[in-house]
Scaffold this motif. Structure first.
Motif, PDB file in Angstrom:
ATOM      1  N   VAL A  40      66.357  48.434 -72.372  1.00 39.95           N
ATOM      2  CA  VAL A  40      65.662  49.498 -71.491  1.00 39.95           C
ATOM      3  C   VAL A  40      64.708  50.545 -72.177  1.00 39.95           C
ATOM      4  O   VAL A  40      65.074  50.833 -73.036  1.00 39.95           O
ATOM      5  CB  VAL A  40      66.700  49.976 -70.742  1.00 39.95           C
ATOM      6  N   CYS A  41      63.835  50.329 -72.939  1.00 38.75           N
ATOM      7  CA  CYS A  41      62.884  51.216 -73.432  1.00 38.75           C
ATOM      8  C   CYS A  41      61.986  52.385 -72.529  1.00 38.75           C
ATOM      9  O   CYS A  41      61.942  52.340 -71.879  1.00 38.75           O
ATOM     10  CB  CYS A  41      61.870  50.142 -73.688  1.00 38.75           C
ATOM     11  N   HIS A  42      61.864  53.395 -73.776  1.00 36.85           N
ATOM     12  CA  HIS A  42      61.094  54.189 -72.831  1.00 36.85           C
ATOM     13  C   HIS A  42      59.596  53.940 -72.313  1.00 36.85           C
ATOM     14  O   HIS A  42      59.027  54.481 -71.051  1.00 36.85           O
ATOM     15  CB  HIS A  42      60.865  55.685 -73.515  1.00 36.85           C
ATOM     16  N   SER A  43      59.227  52.680 -72.501  1.00 34.86           N
ATOM     17  CA  SER A  43      57.993  53.078 -72.212  1.00 34.86           C
ATOM     18  C   SER A  43      58.240  51.971 -70.586  1.00 34.86           C
ATOM     19  O   SER A  43      56.849  51.905 -70.535  1.00 34.86           O
ATOM     20  CB  SER A  43      57.130  51.570 -73.596  1.00 34.86           C
ATOM     21  N   ASP A  44      59.139  51.511 -70.347  1.00 33.95           N
ATOM     22  CA  ASP A  44      59.599  50.786 -69.323  1.00 33.95           C
ATOM     23  C   ASP A  44      59.791  51.839 -68.087  1.00 33.95           C
ATOM     24  O   ASP A  44      58.609  52.124 -67.031  1.00 33.95           O
ATOM     25  CB  ASP A  44      60.544  50.567 -69.066  1.00 33.95           C
ATOM     26  N   HIS A  63      60.892  44.494 -72.296  1.00 35.15           N
ATOM     27  CA  HIS A  63      60.091  43.400 -72.959  1.00 35.15           C
ATOM     28  C   HIS A  63      61.130  43.196 -74.453  1.00 35.15           C
ATOM     29  O   HIS A  63      60.678  43.241 -75.276  1.00 35.15           O
ATOM     30  CB  HIS A  63      58.623  44.389 -73.110  1.00 35.15           C
ATOM     31  N   GLU A  64      62.200  43.850 -73.704  1.00 32.07           N
ATOM     32  CA  GLU A  64      62.957  43.521 -75.322  1.00 32.07           C
ATOM     33  C   GLU A  64      63.963  42.604 -74.382  1.00 32.07           C
ATOM     34  O   GLU A  64      65.262  42.677 -74.197  1.00 32.07           O
ATOM     35  CB  GLU A  64      63.703  44.932 -74.832  1.00 32.07           C
ATOM     36  N   ILE A  65      63.438  41.360 -74.686  1.00 31.35           N
ATOM     37  CA  ILE A  65      64.267  39.896 -73.593  1.00 31.35           C
ATOM     38  C   ILE A  65      64.737  38.923 -74.922  1.00 31.35           C
ATOM     39  O   ILE A  65      64.541  38.565 -75.853  1.00 31.35           O
ATOM     40  CB  ILE A  65      63.448  39.152 -73.578  1.00 31.35           C
ATOM     41  N   GLY A  88      59.148  40.019 -77.005  1.00 29.62           N
ATOM     42  CA  GLY A  88      58.925  41.529 -77.279  1.00 29.62           C
ATOM     43  C   GLY A  88      58.056  41.612 -76.291  1.00 29.62           C
ATOM     44  O   GLY A  88      57.629  41.557 -74.888  1.00 29.62           O
ATOM     45  N   CYS A  89      57.587  42.686 -76.826  1.00 28.00           N
ATOM     46  CA  CYS A  89      55.833  42.954 -75.928  1.00 28.00           C
ATOM     47  C   CYS A  89      55.004  42.212 -75.783  1.00 28.00           C
ATOM     48  O   CYS A  89      54.094  43.224 -74.541  1.00 28.00           O
ATOM     49  CB  CYS A  89      55.248  44.822 -76.442  1.00 28.00           C
ATOM     50  N   MET A  90      54.762  41.452 -76.488  1.00 28.70           N
ATOM     51  CA  MET A  90      53.519  40.780 -75.857  1.00 28.70           C
ATOM     52  C   MET A  90      54.123  39.159 -75.166  1.00 28.70           C
ATOM     53  O   MET A  90      54.434  38.616 -76.350  1.00 28.70           O
ATOM     54  CB  MET A  90      51.829  40.709 -75.975  1.00 28.70           C
TER      55      MET A  90
HETATM   56 ZN    ZN Z   1      59.340  48.908 -75.438  1.00 28.79          ZN
END
Ligand code: ZN
Ligand code: NAP
Length: 346
Positions: A40-44, A63-65, A88-90
């Motif tokens: 769980v990223c702050h970007s979420d 995006h941290e799978i 990841g993120c992309m």
């Molecule tokens: Zn992130």
């Protein structure tokens, strides 16, 4: 189409809730992964609340799978069923521009395709890792060692690489004084990498109660940024500041802590522009720079380095039903240092 289930925000004012959706079938170059853990990223949180820009809803963040391969396309070369895998993120890029050719897909000149809250290259919305399964072209899937703790590895796919990449790019290591600004998900990995690369690491924090925790992570020094005496002592002392702060902050204060020729590296992504007083830069030939995640090749290098050196994230595993409460705790800084969803709770 593949039937998938996950947690989605239906609008920027809705909490996340269960949602059924479809993913594309596994194409010739695709890998299908059963998701086991997602960080769980702050970007979420920035994105489900439209903090940065208007998002695409319904939105399935994540995006941290990390998971296990359950199907591969006919032309997939590097993955087979049962392999451990990460995303990841992309999940895509043009693969042809100068940046992509240099393994810098994150800076794809056509724009990389983000794992969620984006349209894929055929115009279909992407959905992230708060879900049971994902389909990704193999070039954007990472290998995960079977010797690592999977939950602790999931956040490496964003928090890990986002802090590893700039420290490698600027060759931060022995003889350098590195300050890590903000001790959250990214910050705690910044500390671990800085220590592993041989730098003298100081944590700059707004939270006095994180001092012991910072030292436990290997930080050599800890500065409470609201304490004028402590701040005075570190003025003009850092070669690098790795700035992981998620909200607006006073750049004048931090630039004053850099040495001559020092570099302030922004990886945190506050929604609003911040003032950078030019006099702080020219009074010491200082730089303000930024860095976004890392390319796929470097992400694999980071995962391999971490597995070899026993480096991983400090995580608190959560039930996906508690996701909203976890965001609230993250905002309060009440997480050591990353929430990771156990997808078995979906
Ligand atoms: Zn992130
Ligand atoms: P996080 O776990 O919430 O950590 C952020 C930390 O920043 C907090 O723990 C807190 O540390 C500090 N902080 C928060 N508000 C502050 C304020 N107003 N002033 C000063 N310090 C403050 O968040 P994260 O997941 O690490 O993400 C951090 C940022 O990086 C987010 O904006 C995220 O979107 C961004 N990000 C960027 C990239 C990239 O590619 N560049 C990738 C991933 C994430 P203390 O309690 O120690 O002060």
């Amino acid at each position: 189409m593949i039937q998938a289930k996950g947690y989605a925000a239906q609008s920027p004012t809705n909490d996340l809730a269960p949602w059924d959706f479809e993913r594309r079938d596994v194409g010739a170059h695709d890998v299908q992964i059963e998701i086991l853990y997602c960080g769980v990223c702050h970007s979420d949180l920035h994105q489900i609340t439209n903090d940065w820009f208007e998002g695409i809803f319904p939105m399935v963040p994540g995006h941290e799978i990390v998971g296990r391969v359950i199907k591969v396309g006919d032309h997939v070369k590097n993955f087979k069923v049962d392999d451990l895998a990460g995303v990841g993120c992309m999940v895509d890029s043009c693969q042809q521009c100068d940046n992509c050719k240099q393994d810098l897909e994150q800076y794809c000149l056509e724009g990389n395709t983000q794992t969620y809250n984006n349209l894929d290259r055929s115009g279909v919305p992407t959905y992230g890792g708060y879900s049971n399964t994902i389909v990704v072209r193999e070039e954007f899937v990472l290998h995960i060692s079977d010797k690592v703790d999977l939950a602790a590895t999931a956040p490496m796919l964003c928090a890990g690489i986002t802090t590893y990449s700039p420290l490698r790019f600027w060759k931060v290591g022995k003889g350098h004084k590195l300050a890590v600004l903000g001790l959250g998900g990214l910050g705690h990995m910044g500390v671990k990498w800085g220590v592993a690369f041989g730098a003298e690491v100081t944590v700059l924090s707004t939270s006095p109660n994180k001092e012991q925790a910072a030292k436990d992570l290997g930080a050599h020094h800890f500065v409470v940024t609201s304490d004028k005496e402590q701040v005075k002592k570190v003025k003009g002392t850092f070669d690098f500041i790795l700035d992981t702060v998620s909200a607006e902050h006073d750049m004048h204060l931090y630039l004053s802590m850099l040495k001559t020729n020092g570099t302030h590296i922004c990886v945190g992504a506050p929604p609003k522009p911040m003032e950078v007083p030019v006099f702080d830069l020219l009074g010491g030939r200082k730089s303000v720079a930024g860095s976004g995640i890392g390319g796929i090749k470097e992400t694999q290098e980071m995962l391999d380095f971490a597995a070899e050196h026993n480096i991983a994230c400090d995580v608190e595993i959560i039930d996906i039903k508690n996701i909203t409460a976890s965001y609230e705790r993250m905002v309060k800084g009440d997480v050591r240092y990353r929430f990771v969803i156990d997808m078995a709770t979906l």
